[in-house]
Design a protein around this motif. Structure first.
Motif, short mmCIF file in Angstrom:
data_model
loop_
_atom_site.label_atom_id
_atom_site.label_comp_id
_atom_site.label_asym_id
_atom_site.label_seq_id
_atom_site.Cartn_x
_atom_site.Cartn_y
_atom_site.Cartn_z
N GLU A 1 -52.30 12.34 -22.00
CA GLU A 1 -51.41 11.84 -20.94
C GLU A 1 -52.03 10.74 -20.10
O GLU A 1 -53.22 10.81 -19.73
N LEU A 2 -51.21 9.73 -19.81
CA LEU A 2 -51.60 8.69 -18.85
C LEU A 2 -50.51 8.64 -17.79
O LEU A 2 -49.39 8.19 -18.06
N SER A 3 -50.83 9.13 -16.58
CA SER A 3 -49.85 9.15 -15.50
C SER A 3 -50.09 7.93 -14.62
O SER A 3 -51.09 7.85 -13.90
N MET A 4 -49.21 6.96 -14.70
CA MET A 4 -49.39 5.73 -13.93
C MET A 4 -48.06 5.00 -13.76
O MET A 4 -47.16 5.12 -14.57
N GLY A 5 -47.98 4.25 -12.65
CA GLY A 5 -46.78 3.51 -12.34
C GLY A 5 -45.97 4.18 -11.25
O GLY A 5 -45.81 5.39 -11.24
N MET A 6 -45.48 3.37 -10.31
CA MET A 6 -44.64 3.86 -9.23
C MET A 6 -43.35 3.04 -9.23
O MET A 6 -43.05 2.32 -10.17
N SER A 7 -42.57 3.18 -8.15
CA SER A 7 -41.22 2.58 -8.15
C SER A 7 -41.22 1.09 -8.49
O SER A 7 -40.32 0.61 -9.18
N HIS A 8 -42.19 0.36 -8.00
CA HIS A 8 -42.11 -1.10 -8.15
C HIS A 8 -42.83 -1.62 -9.40
O HIS A 8 -42.68 -2.79 -9.74
N ASP A 9 -43.60 -0.77 -10.05
CA ASP A 9 -44.40 -1.30 -11.17
C ASP A 9 -44.36 -0.41 -12.42
O ASP A 9 -45.18 -0.58 -13.32
N TYR A 10 -43.38 0.51 -12.48
CA TYR A 10 -43.41 1.47 -13.59
C TYR A 10 -43.17 0.84 -14.96
O TYR A 10 -43.72 1.30 -15.96
N ILE B 1 -28.79 8.12 -5.78
CA ILE B 1 -29.95 8.64 -6.51
C ILE B 1 -29.65 8.74 -8.00
O ILE B 1 -30.48 8.39 -8.83
N SER B 2 -28.43 9.18 -8.33
CA SER B 2 -28.17 9.34 -9.76
C SER B 2 -28.05 7.98 -10.45
O SER B 2 -28.54 7.81 -11.57
N GLU B 3 -27.48 6.99 -9.76
CA GLU B 3 -27.46 5.64 -10.36
C GLU B 3 -28.89 5.12 -10.55
O GLU B 3 -29.23 4.56 -11.59
N ASN B 4 -29.71 5.33 -9.54
CA ASN B 4 -31.10 4.90 -9.65
C ASN B 4 -31.80 5.58 -10.81
O ASN B 4 -32.53 4.96 -11.58
N PHE B 5 -31.58 6.89 -10.93
CA PHE B 5 -32.27 7.63 -11.98
C PHE B 5 -31.87 7.12 -13.36
O PHE B 5 -32.71 6.91 -14.23
N HIS B 6 -30.56 6.88 -13.53
CA HIS B 6 -30.11 6.40 -14.85
C HIS B 6 -30.68 5.02 -15.16
O HIS B 6 -31.10 4.75 -16.28
N ARG B 7 -30.73 4.17 -14.14
CA ARG B 7 -31.27 2.82 -14.36
C ARG B 7 -32.76 2.89 -14.72
O ARG B 7 -33.24 2.22 -15.63
N ILE B 8 -33.48 3.75 -14.00
CA ILE B 8 -34.92 3.89 -14.27
C ILE B 8 -35.14 4.43 -15.69
O ILE B 8 -36.04 3.98 -16.40
N ARG B 9 -34.26 5.36 -16.08
CA ARG B 9 -34.43 5.93 -17.42
C ARG B 9 -34.18 4.87 -18.49
O ARG B 9 -34.92 4.80 -19.47
N GLU B 10 -33.19 4.01 -18.27
CA GLU B 10 -32.92 2.96 -19.25
C GLU B 10 -34.07 1.95 -19.33
O GLU B 10 -34.51 1.57 -20.40
N LYS B 11 -34.54 1.54 -18.15
CA LYS B 11 -35.64 0.55 -18.15
C LYS B 11 -36.91 1.13 -18.73
O LYS B 11 -37.69 0.44 -19.40
#
Ligand SMILES: *Cc1c(COP(=O)(O)O)cnc(C)c1O
Length: 210
Positions: free
Chosen positions: A192-201, A5-15
């Protein structure tokens, strides 16, 4: 190999940062159905805002983690008999899908003596299986919000149709931003615009997700 989870979170934050091109974007860690260990790991990795879509499941989690400095956002369809708990336990309701729900939130927030920031959820593809207002109802909802003391409409949210190819979802994200832009002259607090999920954020962030 599975990532932690922490690796995923860091990757998502970078992207996310790369797609945001200098804007600040807040990541909501959707913790629904996740066991407590996973929430702790996400929090340790830097997640600060958690999304839950069922009140009964969320309350014990929110209580368990009350010592963490986390924020809880409600992101599911909110039944009117659950509004009281939603107002008490959550700091944001992202999924206001009807004008009637807005009025009930106002009543409960008044009773709780609390301000309630919300997003209006739109159903842009008119999917019968999904909740959300139609774009032409946004004006009426915003006009109503001017008469409400406790409900603060901060922006819009969309859950577009699920399409494998994130590029196919881009037009929905763009449409949400355009609807916001049209109304923001009269309602500048619509930030605020809340949009995007795991595959399309990443696409969502490119189109202005906040
Ligand atoms: C479940 C859920 C998510 C998370 O979906 P993922 O595809 O796992 O990212 C995001 N937003 C809402 C509103 C959800 O209910």
């Amino acid at each position: 190999m599975a990532f932690s989870i922490s690796e995923n979170f860091h990757r998502i934050r970078e992207k996310t940062a790369a797609a945001a091109k200098g804007r600040t974007v807040r990541i909501i860690a959707v913790s629904k159905t996740q066991p407590p260990e996973n929430l702790e790991e996400a929090f340790s990795a830097g997640a600060e805002t958690f999304g839950e879509n069922r009140i009964q499941e969320a309350i014990p989690k929110i209580q368990t983690f009350s010592h963490l400095n986390a924020e809880w956002h409600f992101i599911g369809h909110l039944q009117t008999n659950k509004v009281r708990d939603a107002v008490r336990y959550f700091s944001f309701i992202q999924s206001v899908d009807s004008i009637r729900l807005m009025q009930i939130i106002e009543k409960e927030a008044e009773k709780a003596g609390k301000e309630m920031p919300v997003l209006l959820e739109l159903n842009l593809a008119a999917e019968v299986t999904k909740h959300g207002m139609k774009p032409d109802q946004v004006g009426e909802a915003l006009d109503l919000s001017l008469t409400l003391r406790r409900v603060k409409v901060r922006g819009l949210m969309v859950i577009p149709p699920f399409l494998e190819d994130p590029e196919a979802v881009r037009p929905y994200f763009r449409e949400l931003r355009e609807i916001r832009d049209r109304h923001s002259k009269d309602f500048p607090s619509l930030t605020e615009l809340s949009m995007g999920m795991s595959h399309d954020y990443e696409v969502a962030v490119e189109e202005g997700a906040t």
